[in-house]
Design a protein around this motif. Structure first.
Motif, PDB file in Angstrom:
ATOM      1  N   LYS A  82       0.818  -1.216   0.000  1.00 47.43           N
ATOM      2  CA  LYS A  82       0.000   0.000   0.000  1.00 47.43           C
ATOM      3  C   LYS A  82       0.852   1.266   0.000  1.00 47.43           C
ATOM      4  CE  LYS A  82      -4.047   2.026   2.179  1.00 47.43           C
ATOM      5  NZ  LYS A  82      -5.103   1.872   3.209  1.00 47.43           N
ATOM      6  N   SER A  83       1.938   1.256   0.748  1.00 48.65           N
ATOM      7  CA  SER A  83       2.760   2.465   0.849  1.00 48.65           C
ATOM      8  C   SER A  83       3.431   2.801  -0.483  1.00 48.65           C
ATOM      9  CB  SER A  83       3.818   2.297   1.935  1.00 48.65           C
ATOM     10  OG  SER A  83       4.701   1.244   1.616  1.00 48.65           O
ATOM     11  N   GLN A  84       3.758   1.773  -1.240  1.00 51.23           N
ATOM     12  CA  GLN A  84       4.372   2.000  -2.550  1.00 51.23           C
ATOM     13  C   GLN A  84       3.364   1.916  -3.686  1.00 51.23           C
ATOM     14  OE1 GLN A  84       7.821  -0.511  -3.104  1.00 51.23           O
ATOM     15  NE2 GLN A  84       8.765   0.129  -1.181  1.00 51.23           N
ATOM     16  N   THR A  85       2.117   1.721  -3.347  1.00 53.40           N
ATOM     17  CA  THR A  85       1.025   1.553  -4.341  1.00 53.40           C
ATOM     18  C   THR A  85       1.461   0.614  -5.459  1.00 53.40           C
ATOM     19  OG1 THR A  85       1.628   3.544  -5.601  1.00 53.40           O
ATOM     20  CG2 THR A  85       0.026   3.805  -3.822  1.00 53.40           C
ATOM     21  N   SER A  86       1.956  -0.545  -5.048  1.00 56.32           N
ATOM     22  CA  SER A  86       2.431  -1.502  -6.033  1.00 56.32           C
ATOM     23  C   SER A  86       1.765  -2.859  -5.850  1.00 56.32           C
ATOM     24  CB  SER A  86       3.948  -1.647  -5.952  1.00 56.32           C
ATOM     25  OG  SER A  86       4.328  -2.241  -4.724  1.00 56.32           O
ATOM     26  N   PHE A  87       1.801  -3.630  -6.910  1.00 51.95           N
ATOM     27  CA  PHE A  87       1.234  -4.983  -6.885  1.00 51.95           C
ATOM     28  C   PHE A  87       2.030  -5.806  -7.902  1.00 51.95           C
ATOM     29  CE2 PHE A  87      -1.700  -8.064  -5.600  1.00 51.95           C
ATOM     30  CZ  PHE A  87      -2.397  -8.631  -6.654  1.00 51.95           C
ATOM     31  N   HIS A  88       3.272  -6.066  -7.564  1.00 46.63           N
ATOM     32  CA  HIS A  88       4.174  -6.753  -8.487  1.00 46.63           C
ATOM     33  C   HIS A  88       3.883  -8.250  -8.553  1.00 46.63           C
ATOM     34  CE1 HIS A  88       6.045  -2.968  -8.558  1.00 46.63           C
ATOM     35  NE2 HIS A  88       6.966  -3.147  -7.626  1.00 46.63           N
ATOM     36  N   LEU A  89       3.956  -8.777  -9.741  1.00 47.33           N
ATOM     37  CA  LEU A  89       3.739 -10.207  -9.972  1.00 47.33           C
ATOM     38  C   LEU A  89       5.080 -10.923  -9.901  1.00 47.33           C
ATOM     39  CD1 LEU A  89       1.616 -12.384 -10.940  1.00 47.33           C
ATOM     40  CD2 LEU A  89       2.440 -11.882 -13.248  1.00 47.33           C
ATOM     41  N   LYS A  90       5.081 -12.068  -9.228  1.00 45.19           N
ATOM     42  CA  LYS A  90       6.337 -12.786  -9.058  1.00 45.19           C
ATOM     43  C   LYS A  90       6.140 -14.274  -9.250  1.00 45.19           C
ATOM     44  CE  LYS A  90       8.085  -9.370  -5.777  1.00 45.19           C
ATOM     45  NZ  LYS A  90       8.760  -9.111  -4.490  1.00 45.19           N
ATOM     46  N   LYS A  91       7.273 -14.916  -9.578  1.00 39.90           N
ATOM     47  CA  LYS A  91       7.287 -16.375  -9.626  1.00 39.90           C
ATOM     48  C   LYS A  91       8.705 -16.818  -9.296  1.00 39.90           C
ATOM     49  CE  LYS A  91       5.947 -20.361 -12.409  1.00 39.90           C
ATOM     50  NZ  LYS A  91       5.370 -20.852 -13.678  1.00 39.90           N
ATOM     51  N   PRO A  92       8.869 -17.766  -8.411  1.00 38.54           N
ATOM     52  CA  PRO A  92      10.217 -18.141  -7.971  1.00 38.54           C
ATOM     53  C   PRO A  92      11.082 -18.754  -9.068  1.00 38.54           C
ATOM     54  CG  PRO A  92       8.544 -18.943  -6.440  1.00 38.54           C
ATOM     55  CD  PRO A  92       7.823 -18.456  -7.663  1.00 38.54           C
ATOM     56  N   SER A  93      10.449 -19.487  -9.985  1.00 42.31           N
ATOM     57  CA  SER A  93      11.220 -20.179 -11.010  1.00 42.31           C
ATOM     58  C   SER A  93      10.440 -20.139 -12.323  1.00 42.31           C
ATOM     59  CB  SER A  93      11.479 -21.625 -10.584  1.00 42.31           C
ATOM     60  OG  SER A  93      12.190 -22.325 -11.575  1.00 42.31           O
ATOM     61  N   ALA A  94      10.944 -19.374 -13.274  1.00 41.96           N
ATOM     62  CA  ALA A  94      10.220 -19.160 -14.525  1.00 41.96           C
ATOM     63  C   ALA A  94      10.315 -20.375 -15.442  1.00 41.96           C
ATOM     64  CB  ALA A  94      10.784 -17.929 -15.232  1.00 41.96           C
ATOM     65  N   LEU A  95       9.232 -20.557 -16.212  1.00 46.98           N
ATOM     66  CA  LEU A  95       9.195 -21.592 -17.236  1.00 46.98           C
ATOM     67  C   LEU A  95       9.084 -20.933 -18.611  1.00 46.98           C
ATOM     68  CD1 LEU A  95       6.546 -23.966 -15.599  1.00 46.98           C
ATOM     69  CD2 LEU A  95       9.040 -24.274 -15.610  1.00 46.98           C
ATOM     70  N   VAL A  96       9.602 -21.622 -19.616  1.00 49.29           N
ATOM     71  CA  VAL A  96       9.480 -21.092 -20.981  1.00 49.29           C
ATOM     72  C   VAL A  96       8.006 -20.872 -21.327  1.00 49.29           C
ATOM     73  CG1 VAL A  96       9.855 -21.589 -23.411  1.00 49.29           C
ATOM     74  CG2 VAL A  96      11.659 -22.101 -21.754  1.00 49.29           C
ATOM     75  N   SER A  97       7.153 -21.750 -20.821  1.00 56.20           N
ATOM     76  CA  SER A  97       5.720 -21.644 -21.108  1.00 56.20           C
ATOM     77  C   SER A  97       5.057 -20.454 -20.425  1.00 56.20           C
ATOM     78  CB  SER A  97       4.999 -22.932 -20.700  1.00 56.20           C
ATOM     79  OG  SER A  97       5.225 -23.199 -19.326  1.00 56.20           O
ATOM     80  N   ASP A  98       5.768 -19.776 -19.551  1.00 55.24           N
ATOM     81  CA  ASP A  98       5.232 -18.552 -18.931  1.00 55.24           C
ATOM     82  C   ASP A  98       5.324 -17.358 -19.877  1.00 55.24           C
ATOM     83  OD1 ASP A  98       6.678 -19.415 -15.717  1.00 55.24           O
ATOM     84  OD2 ASP A  98       4.660 -19.822 -16.499  1.00 55.24           O
ATOM     85  N   SER A  99       6.031 -17.517 -20.968  1.00 54.30           N
ATOM     86  CA  SER A  99       6.178 -16.417 -21.929  1.00 54.30           C
ATOM     87  C   SER A  99       4.813 -16.013 -22.470  1.00 54.30           C
ATOM     88  CB  SER A  99       7.094 -16.840 -23.075  1.00 54.30           C
ATOM     89  OG  SER A  99       8.387 -17.174 -22.609  1.00 54.30           O
ATOM     90  N   ALA A 100       4.449 -14.776 -22.252  1.00 54.49           N
ATOM     91  CA  ALA A 100       3.119 -14.280 -22.623  1.00 54.49           C
ATOM     92  C   ALA A 100       3.062 -12.787 -22.309  1.00 54.49           C
ATOM     93  CB  ALA A 100       2.034 -15.026 -21.859  1.00 54.49           C
ATOM     94  N   LEU A 101       1.879 -12.225 -22.524  1.00 51.80           N
ATOM     95  CA  LEU A 101       1.626 -10.817 -22.210  1.00 51.80           C
ATOM     96  C   LEU A 101       0.842 -10.753 -20.901  1.00 51.80           C
ATOM     97  CD1 LEU A 101       1.727  -7.848 -23.139  1.00 51.80           C
ATOM     98  CD2 LEU A 101      -0.292  -8.303 -24.529  1.00 51.80           C
ATOM     99  N   TYR A 102       1.335  -9.967 -19.967  1.00 51.35           N
ATOM    100  CA  TYR A 102       0.737  -9.892 -18.641  1.00 51.35           C
ATOM    101  C   TYR A 102       0.147  -8.508 -18.408  1.00 51.35           C
ATOM    102  CZ  TYR A 102       2.843 -14.365 -17.667  1.00 51.35           C
ATOM    103  OH  TYR A 102       3.160 -15.706 -17.713  1.00 51.35           O
ATOM    104  N   PHE A 103      -1.095  -8.516 -17.928  1.00 55.20           N
ATOM    105  CA  PHE A 103      -1.790  -7.266 -17.654  1.00 55.20           C
ATOM    106  C   PHE A 103      -2.132  -7.175 -16.174  1.00 55.20           C
ATOM    107  CE2 PHE A 103      -2.505  -5.326 -21.698  1.00 55.20           C
ATOM    108  CZ  PHE A 103      -2.616  -6.358 -22.623  1.00 55.20           C
ATOM    109  N   CYS A 104      -1.811  -6.032 -15.597  1.00 57.42           N
ATOM    110  CA  CYS A 104      -2.264  -5.680 -14.271  1.00 57.42           C
ATOM    111  C   CYS A 104      -3.533  -4.844 -14.432  1.00 57.42           C
ATOM    112  CB  CYS A 104      -1.170  -4.874 -13.569  1.00 57.42           C
ATOM    113  SG  CYS A 104      -1.528  -4.346 -11.902  1.00 57.42           S
ATOM    114  N   ALA A 105      -4.490  -5.011 -13.539  1.00 60.44           N
ATOM    115  CA  ALA A 105      -5.746  -4.264 -13.645  1.00 60.44           C
ATOM    116  C   ALA A 105      -6.204  -3.853 -12.259  1.00 60.44           C
ATOM    117  CB  ALA A 105      -6.817  -5.088 -14.344  1.00 60.44           C
TER     118      ALA A 105
END
Lengths: 116, 113
Positions: A69-92
């Motif tokens: 809340k203090s940084q008004t952020s909502f970052h998306l994370k994943k500990p270990s990326a996969l090639v299949s995670d390649s895509a377009l990501y939208f925050c809303a």
């Protein structure tokens, strides 16, 4: 006015490494925050949301996001990326103070490229 | 699980023609939203319906109209099509009591020539 910013057009990460896709927001009240993923020529798939409660939310496919809340952020994370995670990501965001109808305001989108 | 259904998936029209896009929400969902996503753009909210009544309106041109029917499906009617209307049109549905989460259909890709 409500707004969402995704400061990176593209994020590149090696498979197996952690990934972060950034999102900041601006709303007048307490936000409802969402992440969606879009694969080429496909619709938007819901990943996770923050409404209230624990600041760390876990979603589909091993993704998680942290509401700050203090940084008004909502970052998306994943500990270990996969090639299949390649895509377009939208925050809303939805601001329940100004919109009781649920309409979403989207960020510009971040392309995630995971390389083998 | 049943998802949001949109038809047609692809549509090609000439300028000044009309188009009708259809959306069938997830069963028992009572709210439908329409979004427009231009090439390389983020989705923009157009209009929404709850219980067959318009509940909110965004950046929808006057040439477009929409409605929700008694079976909760919705149609987006687009007239006097312009080249700039070429986009991916998404429908999403939710339960108003839980309208935090919208589930999106696969979209209709409209190309105006």
């Amino acid at each position: 006015a409500q707004s969402v910013a995704q400061p990176e057009d593209q994020v590149n990460v090696a498979e197996g490494n952690p990934l972060t896709v950034k999102c900041t927001y601006s709303v007048s009240g307490n936000p409802y925050l969402f992440w969606y993923v879009q694969y080429p020529n496909r619709g938007l798939q819901f990943l996770l949301k923050y409404i209230t409660g624990d600041n760390l939310v876990k979603g589909s496919y091993g993704f998680e996001a942290e509401f700050n809340k203090s940084q008004t952020s909502f970052h998306l994370k994943k500990p270990s990326a996969l090639v299949s995670d390649s895509a377009l990501y939208f925050c809303a965001v939805r601001d329940p103070l100004t919109s009781n109808t649920g309409k979403l305001i989207f960020g510009q989108g971040t392309t995630l490229q995971v390389k083998p | 699980a049943a998802g949001v259904i949109q038809s047609p998936r692809h549509l090609i029209k000439e300028k000044r023609e009309t188009a009708t896009l259809k959306c069938y929400p997830i069963p028992r969902h009572d709210t439908v939203y329409w979004y427009q996503q231009g090439p390389g753009q983020d989705p923009q909210f157009l209009i929404s319906f709850y219980e067959k009544m318009q509940s909110d309106k965004g950046s929808i041109p006057d040439r477009f109209s929409a409605q929700q029917f008694s079976d909760y499906h919705s149609e987006l009617n687009m007239s006097s099509l312009e080249l700039g209307d070429s986009a991916l049109y998404f429908c999403a549905s939710s339960l108003v009591s839980q309208h935090e989460t919208q589930y999106f259909g696969p979209g209709t890709r409209l190309l105006v020539l």
